[in-house]
Design a protein around this motif. Structure first.
Motif, short mmCIF file in Angstrom:
data_model
loop_
_atom_site.label_atom_id
_atom_site.label_comp_id
_atom_site.label_asym_id
_atom_site.label_seq_id
_atom_site.Cartn_x
_atom_site.Cartn_y
_atom_site.Cartn_z
N THR A 279 2.99 43.94 -0.98
CA THR A 279 3.05 44.75 -2.20
C THR A 279 2.47 46.14 -1.95
N PHE A 280 1.34 46.18 -1.26
CA PHE A 280 0.73 47.48 -0.96
C PHE A 280 1.62 48.31 -0.04
N VAL A 281 2.21 47.66 0.95
CA VAL A 281 3.09 48.38 1.88
C VAL A 281 4.26 48.98 1.11
N ALA A 282 4.81 48.19 0.18
CA ALA A 282 5.94 48.69 -0.62
C ALA A 282 5.53 49.88 -1.47
N GLU A 283 4.22 49.99 -1.77
CA GLU A 283 3.73 51.12 -2.57
C GLU A 283 3.21 52.25 -1.70
N GLY A 284 3.54 52.20 -0.42
CA GLY A 284 3.22 53.32 0.46
C GLY A 284 1.91 53.22 1.20
N TYR A 285 1.22 52.08 1.10
CA TYR A 285 -0.02 51.91 1.85
C TYR A 285 0.29 51.51 3.29
N GLU A 286 -0.65 51.80 4.18
CA GLU A 286 -0.55 51.31 5.55
C GLU A 286 -1.51 50.14 5.69
N VAL A 287 -1.09 49.10 6.38
CA VAL A 287 -1.96 47.93 6.59
C VAL A 287 -2.14 47.72 8.08
N VAL A 288 -3.41 47.66 8.53
CA VAL A 288 -3.68 47.47 9.96
C VAL A 288 -4.70 46.36 10.14
N ASP A 289 -4.74 45.84 11.37
CA ASP A 289 -5.78 44.87 11.70
C ASP A 289 -7.06 45.61 12.05
N VAL A 290 -8.20 45.03 11.68
CA VAL A 290 -9.47 45.59 12.12
C VAL A 290 -10.32 44.47 12.73
N GLU A 291 -11.20 44.86 13.62
CA GLU A 291 -12.09 43.90 14.25
C GLU A 291 -13.50 44.11 13.74
N LEU A 292 -14.11 43.05 13.26
CA LEU A 292 -15.49 43.14 12.77
C LEU A 292 -16.27 41.99 13.39
N PRO A 293 -16.65 42.13 14.65
CA PRO A 293 -17.30 41.01 15.34
C PRO A 293 -18.56 40.51 14.65
N SER A 294 -19.30 41.40 14.00
CA SER A 294 -20.54 40.93 13.36
C SER A 294 -20.32 40.04 12.16
N LEU A 295 -19.06 39.97 11.67
CA LEU A 295 -18.78 39.09 10.54
C LEU A 295 -19.08 37.63 10.87
N SER A 296 -19.03 37.28 12.15
CA SER A 296 -19.31 35.89 12.49
C SER A 296 -20.77 35.52 12.20
N TYR A 297 -21.64 36.52 12.07
CA TYR A 297 -23.05 36.25 11.74
C TYR A 297 -23.36 36.42 10.26
N ALA A 298 -22.36 36.88 9.49
CA ALA A 298 -22.66 37.31 8.12
C ALA A 298 -23.25 36.20 7.26
N LEU A 299 -22.65 35.02 7.31
CA LEU A 299 -23.14 33.94 6.46
C LEU A 299 -24.57 33.55 6.80
N THR A 384 -15.72 51.22 10.37
CA THR A 384 -14.37 50.81 10.02
C THR A 384 -13.84 51.62 8.83
N LEU A 385 -14.72 51.90 7.88
CA LEU A 385 -14.28 52.63 6.70
C LEU A 385 -14.10 54.13 6.97
N ARG A 386 -14.33 54.53 8.21
CA ARG A 386 -13.96 55.89 8.61
C ARG A 386 -12.49 55.93 8.98
N THR A 387 -11.93 54.76 9.39
CA THR A 387 -10.53 54.73 9.81
C THR A 387 -9.61 54.10 8.77
N VAL A 388 -10.15 53.24 7.90
CA VAL A 388 -9.36 52.70 6.78
C VAL A 388 -10.14 52.96 5.50
N ASP A 389 -9.46 52.80 4.35
CA ASP A 389 -10.12 53.05 3.06
C ASP A 389 -10.65 51.79 2.42
N ILE A 390 -9.98 50.68 2.71
CA ILE A 390 -10.30 49.41 2.07
C ILE A 390 -10.19 48.30 3.10
#
Lengths: 473, 116
Positions: A279-299, A384-390
């Motif tokens: 839906t976002f792509v159809a509205e002109g957004y770009e969607v990319v993969d991001v890597e957040l290795p520290s997420l494995s420690y978040a919980l 990451t939020l320097r290269t993507v917005d959300i």
């Protein structure tokens, strides 16, 4: 009287301004609906007897020429937010009869805006849980399937909005407690940036994480509530001004941490999520993969910090000045009996774990390491939020589970995998409904979570509205 | 200053260890919680499994000092007594909440014994 199931704050605002309804008529309609449905849902712990009087005052203000987006609008308030003269129990026997001695700042702001408080909503005791099953006063049922939980810890607030027992609600979010029930109940929920909303008069759980957040049926309604409650407060030194963070341009690029979703997410939840991205792509957004290795420690980092700070914040409940007060044969026993009787099992468990991780010899190993993990995560998210917005993920890995299904504490904690990041780093996060999945023949809502840069609620709400406008619910 | 790697090896022992009954009772004393005997046993179990899970943080290495903490600044302000509208009526409500009250005083157990 308009159909409550299609009414929103925005629509009510128009009807009130045009004189097609009154605050008193609205409050009576919601009270009637609550009388009908609250006994089975248990969304409200108490419906305020003075709600109609509040509505009369709002109508009088309107007759005198006032007009604001919340004037006369009926809201539900989570039981950990103090309204002076009303009971605030945090859904605990410890505070079952505690009368709030003053208004929380968010309550004062909503009173200034003329909102009407219908009642206080059920929650997990002291905001510790993920399903409202830890309430001392019974679980809140999911309006979409009464055998399932409404989510937590703001389960009552989410269920009230979803079941048309209020036009909007306030909850609080420590590790996902606004967004989890929003996802399970099919409503919108926002966790603001840390500091955006004052916590004066809000019963503290984890001071590094807690934020009061709005729940409503639409993104536009959520924005109205957020704008009413936000702002710098001299009574809360951790609050920030509206312009504290630099403004960003409107979002265009979404990052997805796919590796975090590789396992543990229900297949049909992933399908709804992928469709949402399209839906976002159809509205002109770009969607990319991001890597957040520290997420494995978040919980792990989240729960260590949670246990530690909860054990500290709940030390004040000792039966001395207020709350449940039991007498033993010594001062220590007075404290210990009061606390044992006042706190439920999950609360006692977390206090014990927190006392352990903060004790001499373990402090560095647990709280120290959690702080280090948080610092890493904060830096990764900021980079990451320097290269993507959300950054987008499903809000929860699965739809609402059955009451009693997650009987051990650890399995409950693991469901927070997507929501805790925003609390660890202070970033704002929005949950919007992204359709339904079917379990045992019943359609259950699932939510899409959008996490943004500090201070960029505007970006999140904009993206949320774009999504809402282009999605069939 | 502990060598991080050496500390991690030593600390790993903490993450894997059993929690004894005495430890649970000691923590309950510190936390001012009266535990039932059966609760002690179930807490031992819960705490071991939960601490075992969160213990994976032993592998986290802290950021270097210059990369680490965000800038913090002092938000302390002078104490300026003034009326706060949302606190109106709070004084009497606070007194009314005392479990035991003598006039405007909170009654508590005697703690300090005077010498004879």
């Amino acid at each position: 009287m308009p159909d409550l199931s299609t009414l929103t704050i925005t629509k009510a605002q128009t009807l009130l301004a045009e004189g097609k309804t009154t605050a008193v008529e609205l409050v009576r309609a919601y009270q009637a609906e609550a009388a009908r449905r609250n006994p089975e849902l248990n969304a409200y712990l108490e419906l305020f007897a003075d709600a109609e009087e509040q509505a009369r005052a709002a109508d009088a203000r309107r007759a005198a020429g006032e007009n604001g987006p919340l004037l006369g609008v009926p809201l539900a308030i989570k039981d950990n937010i103090l309204i002076g003269g009303h009971v605030a129990s945090a859904a605990s026997k410890m505070l079952e009869q505690y009368t709030a001695s003053y208004d929380a700042t968010v309550i004062r702001k909503l009173k200034d805006a003329g909102a009407v408080f219908l009642g206080r909503t059920n929650m997990d005791e002291f905001a510790l849980g993920g399903s409202t099953e830890n309430s001392a006063f019974g679980v809140t049922k999911n309006p979409h399937d009464l055998s399932r939980v409404a989510g937590g810890t703001s389960g009552g607030s989410a269920a009230a909005v979803a079941a048309n027992l209020a036009l909007g609600a306030l909850g609080s979010d420590t590790g996902g407690s606004v967004r989890n029930p929003a996802s399970f109940c099919g409503v919108v929920g926002l966790k603001p940036t840390y500091g955006a909303v004052s916590r004066s008069g809000v019963i503290a759980a984890v001071s590094s994480f807690d934020q009061v957040g709005p729940l409503a049926k639409t993104v536009a309604d959520t924005e109205i509530l957020f704008n009413a409650i936000r702002g710098l407060d001299p009574l809360d030194s951790t609050s920030t001004a509206l312009d504290y963070y630099p403004a960003r341009s409107l979002p265009k690029k979404i990052g997805v941490p796919r590796s975090l979703m590789a396992e543990g997410v229900d297949v049909d939840v992933r399908e709804r999520f992928d469709a949402a991205l399209n839906t976002f792509v159809a509205e002109g957004y770009e969607v990319v993969d991001v890597e957040l290795p520290s997420l494995s420690y978040a919980l792990a980092a989240y729960y260590i910090t949670n246990f530690a700070e909860v054990s500290t914040n709940l030390a004040r409940f000792d039966g001395v000045r207020y709350g449940l007060s039991k007498k033993g044969t010594s001062q220590w026993e007075d404290y210990a009996q009061s606390r044992a009787a006042g706190f439920g099992p999950e609360t006692r468990r977390r206090i014990m774990l927190g006392t352990y991780v903060l004790s001499a010899g373990y402090y560095d190993a647990y709280y120290g390491k959690a702080a280090a993990a948080r610092a890493r995560l904060r830096r990764e998210i900021a980079d990451t939020l320097r290269t993507v917005d959300i950054i987008a993920t499903p809000t929860m890995p699965a739809p609402a589970f059955r009451a009693g299904e997650k009987s051990d504490a650890l399995s409950m904690y693991l469901a927070d995998i997507f929501t805790v990041t925003a609390n660890l780093t202070g970033n704002p996060a929005l949950s919007v409904p992204m359709g339904v999945v079917v379990r045992d023949g019943v359609s259950l809502p699932v939510g899409l979570q959008l996490l943004g840069a500090h201070g960029d609620e505007a970006g999140l709400l904009h993206a949320g509205r774009v999504f809402e406008e282009n999605t069939v619910q | 200053m502990l060598n991080t790697r050496g500390a991690s090896c030593g600390l790993f022992l903490y993450y894997g260890r059993m929690i004894s009954r005495e430890e649970v009772e000691g923590l309950a004393r510190l936390a001012r919680l009266a535990l039932q005997p059966e609760e002690v046993a179930s807490l031992q179990q819960d705490m071991e499994s939960i601490l075992g899970y969160v213990g994976q943080l032993s592998n986290v290495t802290p950021l270097a000092v210059d990369e680490a903490a965000p800038v913090v600044h002092n938000v302390m302000r002078a104490d300026e007594p003034h009326a706060v509208p949302e606190h109106e009526g709070s004084h009497e409500r606070i007194l009314a909440a005392f479990p035991e009250r003598e006039g405007d005083y909170l009654s508590v157990r005697t703690i300090i014994q005077k010498d004879a």
